[in-house]
Scaffold this motif. Structure first.
Motif, PDB file in Angstrom:
ATOM      1  N   ILE A   1      -6.426  23.007 -40.166  1.00  0.00           N
ATOM      2  CA  ILE A   1      -6.014  24.143 -39.342  1.00  0.00           C
ATOM      3  C   ILE A   1      -5.901  25.386 -40.224  1.00  0.00           C
ATOM      4  O   ILE A   1      -5.686  25.297 -41.434  1.00  0.00           O
ATOM      5  CB  ILE A   1      -4.677  23.906 -38.616  1.00  0.00           C
ATOM      6  CG1 ILE A   1      -3.539  23.671 -39.629  1.00  0.00           C
ATOM      7  CG2 ILE A   1      -4.783  22.733 -37.645  1.00  0.00           C
ATOM      8  CD1 ILE A   1      -2.147  23.584 -38.980  1.00  0.00           C
ATOM      9  N   VAL A   2      -6.065  26.548 -39.587  1.00  0.00           N
ATOM     10  CA  VAL A   2      -5.901  27.841 -40.260  1.00  0.00           C
ATOM     11  C   VAL A   2      -4.929  28.665 -39.432  1.00  0.00           C
ATOM     12  O   VAL A   2      -5.090  28.781 -38.205  1.00  0.00           O
ATOM     13  CB  VAL A   2      -7.249  28.580 -40.387  1.00  0.00           C
ATOM     14  CG1 VAL A   2      -7.028  29.958 -41.002  1.00  0.00           C
ATOM     15  CG2 VAL A   2      -8.232  27.767 -41.223  1.00  0.00           C
ATOM     16  N   LYS A   3      -3.920  29.212 -40.080  1.00  0.00           N
ATOM     17  CA  LYS A   3      -2.953  30.052 -39.389  1.00  0.00           C
ATOM     18  C   LYS A   3      -3.495  31.470 -39.301  1.00  0.00           C
ATOM     19  O   LYS A   3      -3.908  32.055 -40.309  1.00  0.00           O
ATOM     20  CB  LYS A   3      -1.613  30.036 -40.134  1.00  0.00           C
ATOM     21  CG  LYS A   3      -0.443  30.573 -39.315  1.00  0.00           C
ATOM     22  CD  LYS A   3       0.877  30.318 -40.032  1.00  0.00           C
ATOM     23  CE  LYS A   3       2.065  30.758 -39.191  1.00  0.00           C
ATOM     24  NZ  LYS A   3       3.352  30.510 -39.890  1.00  0.00           N
ATOM     25  N   ASN A   4      -3.492  32.021 -38.092  1.00  0.00           N
ATOM     26  CA  ASN A   4      -4.043  33.349 -37.849  1.00  0.00           C
ATOM     27  C   ASN A   4      -2.944  34.413 -37.875  1.00  0.00           C
ATOM     28  O   ASN A   4      -1.770  34.108 -37.664  1.00  0.00           O
ATOM     29  CB  ASN A   4      -4.755  33.371 -36.498  1.00  0.00           C
ATOM     30  CG  ASN A   4      -5.872  32.347 -36.431  1.00  0.00           C
ATOM     31  OD1 ASN A   4      -6.640  32.203 -37.378  1.00  0.00           O
ATOM     32  ND2 ASN A   4      -5.953  31.626 -35.315  1.00  0.00           N
ATOM     33  N   PRO A   5      -3.317  35.665 -38.132  1.00  0.00           N
ATOM     34  CA  PRO A   5      -2.314  36.743 -38.214  1.00  0.00           C
ATOM     35  C   PRO A   5      -1.483  36.902 -36.941  1.00  0.00           C
ATOM     36  O   PRO A   5      -0.327  37.335 -37.007  1.00  0.00           O
ATOM     37  CB  PRO A   5      -3.163  38.002 -38.470  1.00  0.00           C
ATOM     38  CG  PRO A   5      -4.402  37.498 -39.125  1.00  0.00           C
ATOM     39  CD  PRO A   5      -4.669  36.163 -38.503  1.00  0.00           C
ATOM     40  N   ASP A   6      -2.038  36.548 -35.784  1.00  0.00           N
ATOM     41  CA  ASP A   6      -1.291  36.714 -34.530  1.00  0.00           C
ATOM     42  C   ASP A   6      -0.354  35.550 -34.236  1.00  0.00           C
ATOM     43  O   ASP A   6       0.285  35.510 -33.184  1.00  0.00           O
ATOM     44  CB  ASP A   6      -2.255  36.918 -33.359  1.00  0.00           C
ATOM     45  CG  ASP A   6      -3.120  35.694 -33.076  1.00  0.00           C
ATOM     46  OD1 ASP A   6      -3.012  34.695 -33.829  1.00  0.00           O
ATOM     47  OD2 ASP A   6      -3.908  35.734 -32.104  1.00  0.00           O
ATOM     48  N   GLY A   7      -0.253  34.600 -35.185  1.00  0.00           N
ATOM     49  CA  GLY A   7       0.650  33.475 -35.001  1.00  0.00           C
ATOM     50  C   GLY A   7       0.004  32.249 -34.390  1.00  0.00           C
ATOM     51  O   GLY A   7       0.614  31.178 -34.362  1.00  0.00           O
ATOM     52  N   SER A   8      -1.217  32.374 -33.906  1.00  0.00           N
ATOM     53  CA  SER A   8      -1.938  31.214 -33.378  1.00  0.00           C
ATOM     54  C   SER A   8      -2.542  30.432 -34.545  1.00  0.00           C
ATOM     55  O   SER A   8      -2.444  30.844 -35.713  1.00  0.00           O
ATOM     56  CB  SER A   8      -3.046  31.664 -32.420  1.00  0.00           C
ATOM     57  OG  SER A   8      -4.044  32.396 -33.125  1.00  0.00           O
ATOM     58  N   ILE A   9      -3.162  29.297 -34.251  1.00  0.00           N
ATOM     59  CA  ILE A   9      -3.894  28.564 -35.281  1.00  0.00           C
ATOM     60  C   ILE A   9      -5.299  28.271 -34.776  1.00  0.00           C
ATOM     61  O   ILE A   9      -5.543  28.149 -33.575  1.00  0.00           O
ATOM     62  CB  ILE A   9      -3.191  27.252 -35.694  1.00  0.00           C
ATOM     63  CG1 ILE A   9      -3.007  26.304 -34.500  1.00  0.00           C
ATOM     64  CG2 ILE A   9      -1.883  27.515 -36.407  1.00  0.00           C
ATOM     65  CD1 ILE A   9      -2.481  24.916 -34.890  1.00  0.00           C
ATOM     66  N   THR A  10      -6.215  28.180 -35.727  1.00  0.00           N
ATOM     67  CA  THR A  10      -7.567  27.719 -35.440  1.00  0.00           C
ATOM     68  C   THR A  10      -7.651  26.263 -35.843  1.00  0.00           C
ATOM     69  O   THR A  10      -7.334  25.910 -36.986  1.00  0.00           O
ATOM     70  CB  THR A  10      -8.613  28.546 -36.205  1.00  0.00           C
ATOM     71  OG1 THR A  10      -8.509  29.916 -35.788  1.00  0.00           O
ATOM     72  CG2 THR A  10     -10.014  28.038 -35.920  1.00  0.00           C
ATOM     73  N   ARG A  11      -8.037  25.416 -34.913  1.00  0.00           N
ATOM     74  CA  ARG A  11      -8.097  23.974 -35.135  1.00  0.00           C
ATOM     75  C   ARG A  11      -9.545  23.536 -35.322  1.00  0.00           C
ATOM     76  O   ARG A  11     -10.414  23.913 -34.544  1.00  0.00           O
ATOM     77  CB  ARG A  11      -7.492  23.225 -33.932  1.00  0.00           C
ATOM     78  CG  ARG A  11      -6.052  23.601 -33.626  1.00  0.00           C
ATOM     79  CD  ARG A  11      -5.665  23.178 -32.213  1.00  0.00           C
ATOM     80  NE  ARG A  11      -4.257  23.429 -31.898  1.00  0.00           N
ATOM     81  CZ  ARG A  11      -3.797  24.600 -31.458  1.00  0.00           C
ATOM     82  NH1 ARG A  11      -4.633  25.607 -31.264  1.00  0.00           N
ATOM     83  NH2 ARG A  11      -2.513  24.754 -31.201  1.00  0.00           N
ATOM     84  N   ASP A  12      -9.790  22.714 -36.326  1.00  0.00           N
ATOM     85  CA  ASP A  12     -11.099  22.087 -36.498  1.00  0.00           C
ATOM     86  C   ASP A  12     -11.053  20.739 -35.786  1.00  0.00           C
ATOM     87  O   ASP A  12     -10.394  19.808 -36.252  1.00  0.00           O
ATOM     88  CB  ASP A  12     -11.415  21.911 -37.981  1.00  0.00           C
ATOM     89  CG  ASP A  12     -12.768  21.253 -38.227  1.00  0.00           C
ATOM     90  OD1 ASP A  12     -13.419  20.843 -37.236  1.00  0.00           O
ATOM     91  OD2 ASP A  12     -13.174  21.136 -39.395  1.00  0.00           O
ATOM     92  N   LEU A  13     -11.726  20.658 -34.654  1.00  0.00           N
ATOM     93  CA  LEU A  13     -11.629  19.465 -33.808  1.00  0.00           C
ATOM     94  C   LEU A  13     -12.736  18.457 -34.065  1.00  0.00           C
ATOM     95  O   LEU A  13     -12.848  17.464 -33.345  1.00  0.00           O
ATOM     96  CB  LEU A  13     -11.651  19.885 -32.330  1.00  0.00           C
ATOM     97  CG  LEU A  13     -10.567  20.895 -31.914  1.00  0.00           C
ATOM     98  CD1 LEU A  13     -10.713  21.258 -30.447  1.00  0.00           C
ATOM     99  CD2 LEU A  13      -9.183  20.332 -32.199  1.00  0.00           C
ATOM    100  N   THR A  14     -13.538  18.678 -35.118  1.00  0.00           N
ATOM    101  CA  THR A  14     -14.684  17.786 -35.338  1.00  0.00           C
ATOM    102  C   THR A  14     -14.257  16.367 -35.693  1.00  0.00           C
ATOM    103  O   THR A  14     -15.028  15.429 -35.510  1.00  0.00           O
ATOM    104  CB  THR A  14     -15.583  18.333 -36.455  1.00  0.00           C
ATOM    105  OG1 THR A  14     -14.789  18.566 -37.628  1.00  0.00           O
ATOM    106  CG2 THR A  14     -16.222  19.651 -36.021  1.00  0.00           C
ATOM    107  N   ASN A  15     -13.034  16.205 -36.194  1.00  0.00           N
ATOM    108  CA  ASN A  15     -12.551  14.862 -36.547  1.00  0.00           C
ATOM    109  C   ASN A  15     -11.840  14.175 -35.394  1.00  0.00           C
ATOM    110  O   ASN A  15     -11.248  13.109 -35.579  1.00  0.00           O
ATOM    111  CB  ASN A  15     -11.606  14.939 -37.757  1.00  0.00           C
ATOM    112  CG  ASN A  15     -12.327  15.326 -39.028  1.00  0.00           C
ATOM    113  OD1 ASN A  15     -13.512  15.034 -39.197  1.00  0.00           O
ATOM    114  ND2 ASN A  15     -11.623  16.001 -39.928  1.00  0.00           N
ATOM    115  N   PHE A  16     -11.873  14.782 -34.198  1.00  0.00           N
ATOM    116  CA  PHE A  16     -11.158  14.229 -33.051  1.00  0.00           C
ATOM    117  C   PHE A  16     -12.122  13.976 -31.889  1.00  0.00           C
ATOM    118  O   PHE A  16     -12.168  14.743 -30.937  1.00  0.00           O
ATOM    119  CB  PHE A  16     -10.048  15.184 -32.595  1.00  0.00           C
ATOM    120  CG  PHE A  16      -8.940  15.373 -33.600  1.00  0.00           C
ATOM    121  CD1 PHE A  16      -7.961  14.404 -33.755  1.00  0.00           C
ATOM    122  CD2 PHE A  16      -8.886  16.510 -34.389  1.00  0.00           C
ATOM    123  CE1 PHE A  16      -6.942  14.569 -34.679  1.00  0.00           C
ATOM    124  CE2 PHE A  16      -7.869  16.687 -35.312  1.00  0.00           C
ATOM    125  CZ  PHE A  16      -6.899  15.703 -35.468  1.00  0.00           C
TER     126      PHE A  16
END
Length: 326
Positions: free
Chosen positions: A16-31
């Protein structure tokens, strides 16, 4: 053989990567996800289907029903209803994750029960108590549903709330709410809670977190990130959502005791949270709740989700718990 390196970057570990707006970007390729399987066949012992719950929140529910219930089983023979909340630290995963789909399918088959697995909004975009709100709303949806599988096959007098990891925390907190509003849930009658490797925390490290600080499955450095991203802004891990043992516990726990709901707490000795799970079980007993504990040697956090060979023994224990909770 050398020991694996400890986890040092929990964000990289979680993809996951934490974004400046408080959201996160999730890498879902492993799910990898699994589609519902609504068509009965000899090779499909459990059928499943997806139904919207609240379209404004994009929440939905996946129902699982043993195929035998559609094969001419007596219509009057209603099945226990297990409402199952998935795990993922409140920030990851979904109902249709292949692992959870297979787990729920196996559970419906082995318990001969209907399993209803509701989705819920994820943090940090939707911090707690959003997931609790969605978990409780799913019970309202089930209560009022005219859906055929529920209407024809679910025994509303024999309902259990269950969850794994964050889902176990969710089942616990939805259970507390439900104890406050039993009349509102009628005709649903909750008989108990099944907390499978429930996700609890606290500011001060407990013994098992210290002992298993370098755990490779769910180390404390990772659970710290989960709590940082899912708890209300400005609170710490001793908030009641994460640490029910702070203070003297809740009045709702005493109500659960008076309602004679039973609670099953399931954990593994190789889970850094195992001492916290025992502490919550101890608190419930103190409040008059009948608690069944099942802690297994050598099992990591969420063991039966990742290892299908362990599920049969788990569901056998849960089946016995359900049969003795009426």
């Amino acid at each position: 053989m050398s020991n694996p390196s400890p986890v040092t970057d929990p964000y990289a570990y979680l993809n996951i990567v934490k974004n400046p707006d408080g959201s996160i970007t999730r890498d879902l390729t492993n799910f990898p996800c699994a589609s519902a399987t609504p068509d009965p066949s000899p090779l499909n012992p459990v059928v499943s289907k997806d139904i919207p719950v609240n379209q404004s929140k994009s929440t939905w529910i996946r129902l699982y029903l043993p195929t035998t219930a559609l094969d001419g089983g007596a219509p009057s023979q209603k099945l226990p209803l297990v409402v199952y909340y998935h795990g993922g630290g409140f920030i990851l995963c979904s109902v249709d994750l292949q692992l959870f789909h297979d787990f729920c399918s196996n559970m419906a088959r082995d318990l001969n029960a209907i399993v209803a697995s509701p989705s819920y909004r994820l943090a940090p975009e939707h911090r707690l108590p959003a997931a609790y709100d969605d978990g409780a709303e799913a019970l309202e949806w089930i209560k009022n549903s005219g859906e055929d599988w529920i209407r024809s096959h679910a025994d509303f007098s024999n309902v259990f709330l269950m969850g794994t990891s964050a889902g176990g925390n969710l089942a616990y907190n939805v259970g507390l709410r439900s104890a406050e509003s039993v009349a509102d849930l009628s005709p649903l009658q909750i008989r108990g809670l099944i907390l499978h490797h429930p996700f609890f925390g606290g500011e001060e490290r407990c013994g098992s977190e210290i002992r298993l600080v370098n755990d490779q499955v769910c180390p404390p450095i990772v659970t710290d990130v989960f709590w940082d991203l899912c708890l209300p802004v400005g609170v710490d891990r001793d908030h009641e959502y994460s640490n029910p043992t702070v203070g003297d516990g809740s009045e709702e726990l005493e109500k659960i005791g008076r309602l004679r709901w039973k609670v099953m707490v399931i954990g593994g000795e190789r889970d850094p949270m195992v001492d916290r799970q025992r502490d919550v079980a101890k608190l419930m007993k103190k409040k008059g709740v009948e608690v069944v504990e099942l802690f297994t040697d050598g099992d990591v956090h969420g063991a039966e989700i990742g290892d299908p060979s362990k599920r049969h023994a788990l569901f056998s224990s849960i089946g016995n718990f359900i049969s003795t909770s009426l």
